[in-house]
Design an enzyme around this catalytic site. Sequence first.
Site, PDB file in Angstrom:
ATOM      1  N   CYS A   2       2.945 -19.790  14.494  1.00 18.08           N
ATOM      2  CA  CYS A   2       4.283 -19.272  14.171  1.00 18.08           C
ATOM      3  C   CYS A   2       5.029 -20.154  13.189  1.00 18.08           C
ATOM      4  O   CYS A   2       5.010 -21.380  13.301  1.00 18.08           O
ATOM      5  CB  CYS A   2       5.133 -19.116  15.424  1.00 18.08           C
ATOM      6  SG  CYS A   2       4.379 -18.034  16.609  1.00 18.08           S
ATOM      7  N   ARG A  27       1.023 -19.989   8.933  1.00 22.36           N
ATOM      8  CA  ARG A  27       1.130 -20.391  10.346  1.00 22.36           C
ATOM      9  C   ARG A  27       1.020 -19.197  11.286  1.00 22.36           C
ATOM     10  O   ARG A  27       0.987 -19.337  12.488  1.00 22.36           O
ATOM     11  CB  ARG A  27       2.462 -21.115  10.599  1.00 22.36           C
ATOM     12  CG  ARG A  27       2.616 -22.428   9.862  1.00 22.36           C
ATOM     13  CD  ARG A  27       3.935 -23.078  10.209  1.00 22.36           C
ATOM     14  NE  ARG A  27       3.995 -23.400  11.610  1.00 22.36           N
ATOM     15  CZ  ARG A  27       3.693 -24.601  12.103  1.00 22.36           C
ATOM     16  NH1 ARG A  27       3.298 -25.551  11.264  1.00 22.36           N
ATOM     17  NH2 ARG A  27       3.749 -24.865  13.366  1.00 22.36           N
ATOM     18  N   TRP A  76       2.346 -15.539  15.225  1.00 22.31           N
ATOM     19  CA  TRP A  76       0.936 -15.498  15.626  1.00 22.31           C
ATOM     20  C   TRP A  76       0.984 -15.212  17.109  1.00 22.31           C
ATOM     21  O   TRP A  76       1.420 -16.046  17.907  1.00 22.31           O
ATOM     22  CB  TRP A  76       0.245 -16.832  15.349  1.00 22.31           C
ATOM     23  CG  TRP A  76      -1.236 -16.805  15.612  1.00 22.31           C
ATOM     24  CD1 TRP A  76      -2.227 -16.381  14.769  1.00 22.31           C
ATOM     25  CD2 TRP A  76      -1.904 -17.181  16.818  1.00 22.31           C
ATOM     26  NE1 TRP A  76      -3.457 -16.492  15.355  1.00 22.31           N
ATOM     27  CE2 TRP A  76      -3.288 -16.976  16.624  1.00 22.31           C
ATOM     28  CE3 TRP A  76      -1.470 -17.684  18.041  1.00 22.31           C
ATOM     29  CZ2 TRP A  76      -4.242 -17.257  17.605  1.00 22.31           C
ATOM     30  CZ3 TRP A  76      -2.415 -17.974  19.022  1.00 22.31           C
ATOM     31  CH2 TRP A  76      -3.785 -17.741  18.793  1.00 22.31           C
ATOM     32  N   ASN A 100       8.533 -21.100  18.711  1.00 20.90           N
ATOM     33  CA  ASN A 100       7.126 -21.398  18.456  1.00 20.90           C
ATOM     34  C   ASN A 100       6.655 -22.228  19.637  1.00 20.90           C
ATOM     35  O   ASN A 100       7.237 -23.263  19.953  1.00 20.90           O
ATOM     36  CB  ASN A 100       6.976 -22.192  17.143  1.00 20.90           C
ATOM     37  CG  ASN A 100       5.544 -22.660  16.936  1.00 20.90           C
ATOM     38  OD1 ASN A 100       4.616 -22.072  17.479  1.00 20.90           O
ATOM     39  ND2 ASN A 100       5.376 -23.715  16.165  1.00 20.90           N
ATOM     40  N   GLY A 101       5.617 -21.766  20.321  1.00 22.80           N
ATOM     41  CA  GLY A 101       5.094 -22.512  21.469  1.00 22.80           C
ATOM     42  C   GLY A 101       4.767 -21.554  22.591  1.00 22.80           C
ATOM     43  O   GLY A 101       4.700 -20.344  22.397  1.00 22.80           O
ATOM     44  N   GLU A 479     -19.939 -27.152   9.440  1.00 25.44           N
ATOM     45  CA  GLU A 479     -18.691 -26.921   8.688  1.00 25.44           C
ATOM     46  C   GLU A 479     -18.868 -25.734   7.742  1.00 25.44           C
ATOM     47  O   GLU A 479     -17.997 -24.862   7.664  1.00 25.44           O
ATOM     48  CB  GLU A 479     -18.296 -28.180   7.925  1.00 25.44           C
ATOM     49  CG  GLU A 479     -17.120 -28.018   6.986  1.00 25.44           C
ATOM     50  CD  GLU A 479     -15.851 -27.476   7.650  1.00 25.44           C
ATOM     51  OE1 GLU A 479     -15.766 -27.484   8.887  1.00 25.44           O
ATOM     52  OE2 GLU A 479     -14.975 -27.001   6.918  1.00 25.44           O
ATOM     53  N   LYS A 483     -16.620 -22.204   7.834  1.00 27.70           N
ATOM     54  CA  LYS A 483     -15.932 -21.650   6.648  1.00 27.70           C
ATOM     55  C   LYS A 483     -16.309 -20.185   6.462  1.00 27.70           C
ATOM     56  O   LYS A 483     -15.457 -19.324   6.284  1.00 27.70           O
ATOM     57  CB  LYS A 483     -16.327 -22.452   5.396  1.00 27.70           C
ATOM     58  CG  LYS A 483     -15.757 -23.845   5.293  1.00 27.70           C
ATOM     59  CD  LYS A 483     -14.300 -23.906   4.917  1.00 27.70           C
ATOM     60  CE  LYS A 483     -13.324 -23.869   6.035  1.00 27.70           C
ATOM     61  NZ  LYS A 483     -13.322 -24.908   7.047  1.00 27.70           N
ATOM     62  N   GLU A 486     -14.912 -17.935   9.223  1.00 24.48           N
ATOM     63  CA  GLU A 486     -13.445 -17.850   9.197  1.00 24.48           C
ATOM     64  C   GLU A 486     -12.931 -16.863   8.166  1.00 24.48           C
ATOM     65  O   GLU A 486     -11.982 -16.136   8.408  1.00 24.48           O
ATOM     66  CB  GLU A 486     -12.875 -19.212   8.798  1.00 24.48           C
ATOM     67  CG  GLU A 486     -12.543 -20.158   9.879  1.00 24.48           C
ATOM     68  CD  GLU A 486     -11.750 -21.315   9.323  1.00 24.48           C
ATOM     69  OE1 GLU A 486     -10.571 -21.407   9.660  1.00 24.48           O
ATOM     70  OE2 GLU A 486     -12.304 -22.096   8.535  1.00 24.48           O
ATOM     71  N   HIS A 502     -37.169 -23.083  19.805  1.00 18.62           N
ATOM     72  CA  HIS A 502     -36.902 -23.104  21.257  1.00 18.62           C
ATOM     73  C   HIS A 502     -36.052 -21.914  21.666  1.00 18.62           C
ATOM     74  O   HIS A 502     -35.339 -21.969  22.657  1.00 18.62           O
ATOM     75  CB  HIS A 502     -36.226 -24.424  21.634  1.00 18.62           C
ATOM     76  CG  HIS A 502     -37.069 -25.619  21.326  1.00 18.62           C
ATOM     77  ND1 HIS A 502     -38.173 -25.975  22.080  1.00 18.62           N
ATOM     78  CD2 HIS A 502     -37.029 -26.491  20.304  1.00 18.62           C
ATOM     79  CE1 HIS A 502     -38.744 -27.043  21.568  1.00 18.62           C
ATOM     80  NE2 HIS A 502     -38.075 -27.387  20.472  1.00 18.62           N
ATOM     81  N   LYS A 601      -2.826 -21.504  10.433  1.00 21.98           N
ATOM     82  CA  LYS A 601      -3.182 -22.787   9.834  1.00 21.98           C
ATOM     83  C   LYS A 601      -3.048 -23.930  10.824  1.00 21.98           C
ATOM     84  O   LYS A 601      -3.834 -24.865  10.808  1.00 21.98           O
ATOM     85  CB  LYS A 601      -2.277 -23.069   8.622  1.00 21.98           C
ATOM     86  CG  LYS A 601      -2.562 -24.393   7.925  1.00 21.98           C
ATOM     87  CD  LYS A 601      -3.954 -24.438   7.345  1.00 21.98           C
ATOM     88  CE  LYS A 601      -4.271 -25.745   6.649  1.00 21.98           C
ATOM     89  NZ  LYS A 601      -5.688 -25.813   6.230  1.00 21.98           N
TER      90      LYS A 601
HETATM   91  C1  AGP Z   1     -10.610 -25.018   9.686  1.00 22.60           C
HETATM   92  O1  AGP Z   1     -10.896 -24.299   8.506  1.00 22.60           O
HETATM   93  C2  AGP Z   1      -9.666 -24.293  10.580  1.00 22.60           C
HETATM   94  N1  AGP Z   1      -8.485 -23.900   9.916  1.00 22.60           N
HETATM   95  C3  AGP Z   1      -9.416 -25.047  11.884  1.00 22.60           C
HETATM   96  O2  AGP Z   1     -10.659 -25.237  12.503  1.00 22.60           O
HETATM   97  C4  AGP Z   1      -8.752 -26.428  11.741  1.00 22.60           C
HETATM   98  O3  AGP Z   1      -9.643 -27.336  11.147  1.00 22.60           O
HETATM   99  C5  AGP Z   1      -8.401 -26.931  13.139  1.00 22.60           C
HETATM  100  O4  AGP Z   1      -7.463 -26.028  13.720  1.00 22.60           O
HETATM  101  C6  AGP Z   1      -7.798 -28.352  13.138  1.00 22.60           C
HETATM  102  O5  AGP Z   1      -6.606 -28.343  12.406  1.00 22.60           O
HETATM  103  P1  AGP Z   1      -5.937 -29.783  12.059  1.00 22.60           P
HETATM  104  O6  AGP Z   1      -6.889 -30.479  11.140  1.00 22.60           O
HETATM  105  O7  AGP Z   1      -4.625 -29.462  11.415  1.00 22.60           O
HETATM  106  O8  AGP Z   1      -5.776 -30.522  13.366  1.00 22.60           O
END
Ligand code: AGP
Length: 606
Positions: A2, A27, A76, A100-101, A479, A483, A486, A502, A601
Amino acid sequence: MCGIVGYTGAKAAGELLLGSLELLEHRGYDSVGIACRDSETDEICIQKCVGRVRDLKMVCEANPVHSTCGIGHTRWATHGGVYEKNAHPHQCGKVTIVHNGIVENYRELIEDYNLQGVLRSETDTEVVAALMDVYYEGDAETTIKKVVRKLRGTFALVMMFEDKPGVIYAIRNVSPIVVAKCEDGMMLASDLTALGNFTKEYFVMPEYSILKLEPNTMSIKDMDGNEVEPEMLKLDWKVSELGKNGYPFYMEKEIMEQPNAFYETIKTRIDKGLPNLLGDGVPDSLLTDCKRICIVACGTAMHVGLVTQALVKSVLQMHIDVELASEYMYSDPVIDQDTLVIAVSQSGETVDTLEAVKYAKARGAKCMAVLNVRGSSISRVCDYVLYTEAGPEIAVASTKAYTTQLAVMFMLIAKMAQLRGVMTEEEVKTYIAELQKVPEKMKAILDRRSEIHVIAKEVLESKDLFMIGRGMDYSILLEGSLKLKEVSYIHSEAYASGELKHGPIALITEGIPVVALVTQRKIMSKELSNIKEVKARGANVVLFIKEELGAQLKEDYNVVMLPNLEDKFMVFPAVVALQLLAYYVSSDKGFDVDKPRNLAKVVTVE
Ligand code: AGP
């Protein structure tokens, strides 16, 4: 999660709030709303809708409200589906609020105060507004204190009261709020990106303090009514960094910025060819005395931990754990005063990571953070903080944060190796010299990004995709796979290629795309054997391989050559190629690359 924004001053509030919410959409972007106090009637007018800020702009253009004071929110969804009735702001009686929370005890509060009859949404936020209205008799600060003492959970609450024109109140616990005095008024937001166009100075609201913003002044009081003096911080981002600079998406811009961001992150930490962390305030004793290292992080940041783990074991021969921050507190971790806990986080606000650090600190660990945002919540609980110089990272899919966090980790390991006598000064200088080649090698792969785009077109329509490699290659592919998942929604899985036989190899069918990564000479032959195994079963293999290892393989595979670096540094060109692959698949599918479905984010809820 949010995005929250508030403004009171001389400017047109609606336009300013909407513009700021656009900068906060990373966000959360399920739904969006603003509440503005009409300058003529003093009435609080709420305008909200499901969808993006651009959709709300059309609503507001059709029903303009002349106002100089308001609050806004981009959501969100946590409690309650993505419907207009659940969009913020929420209004109950005299109280209008954005949040937010997560208020964990909202159901109990509904029962205890018999609020069922006044609630129109499914949100915890509306319960807070309703409770505020139950207590409100004209004294906002007393009301806020009474209600907040009954809340369990995390919150950033920003509110207006019907009979307090021009005034905005706020209080927070864990969820972030930053505040700035601007040229024409006072402003608050859930993160700095919304303030960058208005100020060069800001402060982070202290937790459990009540902020009162008026057009030309503000006050902060703690729960006992004492005045609190905020700690002012400099906004070290240039406003220009907040835009896309001509790129279609922030993700592409941020991928392209990596060579420079990497250089900016290491340049102040090298002195005569040797690592120098004095500027970070990290004492040598911390690096020589710790007996174990534990990295706590989430998502991409956790993948930084995995590559770091491989290096710490190979270079330092030290014991190191990498823990998912969301699991850490529940896994009975071994923590003592000899443990160095390192939190890795781009935002410095990820609540799983923040709570993990607090847990470790409470049990005697020394805590260090590798962060990108100064003044963030995690920076305030750690003993030591090393900042990356990536600049604002807006795209939900993290890219330059990953490579700059690794840059810091590589420097840290070099310093530890030097202090612990594991490497001679000459060896450390050689290591640092190789690290200084990374920007040009990342640029080399960026210059050939059209090759990656061709590969992307070959996997565009896939539903499933495997990424296979061993050792550090496997860590890098975790990683790369995140990507792709996501931003393209392809079900991509990274597997340690030795593990395929396996079980998972049962999923290899004719034509299934497999991305293989080979950058480590010592495990190359095993990796090539595993690639042959999947190819024999019909897989369509794309091989990303270090140039000096791949010359003879061009005939056998669809090969992408990666610029040469010492094996342990190959993560940098390799991950840039994988980031580009994910980016091009998503953008060619026509998706909003920067705002993938269901994601935000910054994850500020556990
Ligand atoms: C990564 O592309 C994602 N957006 C997510 O996994 C992110 O890395 C994770 O939420 C950690 O965020 P931060 O680095 O702000 O703690």
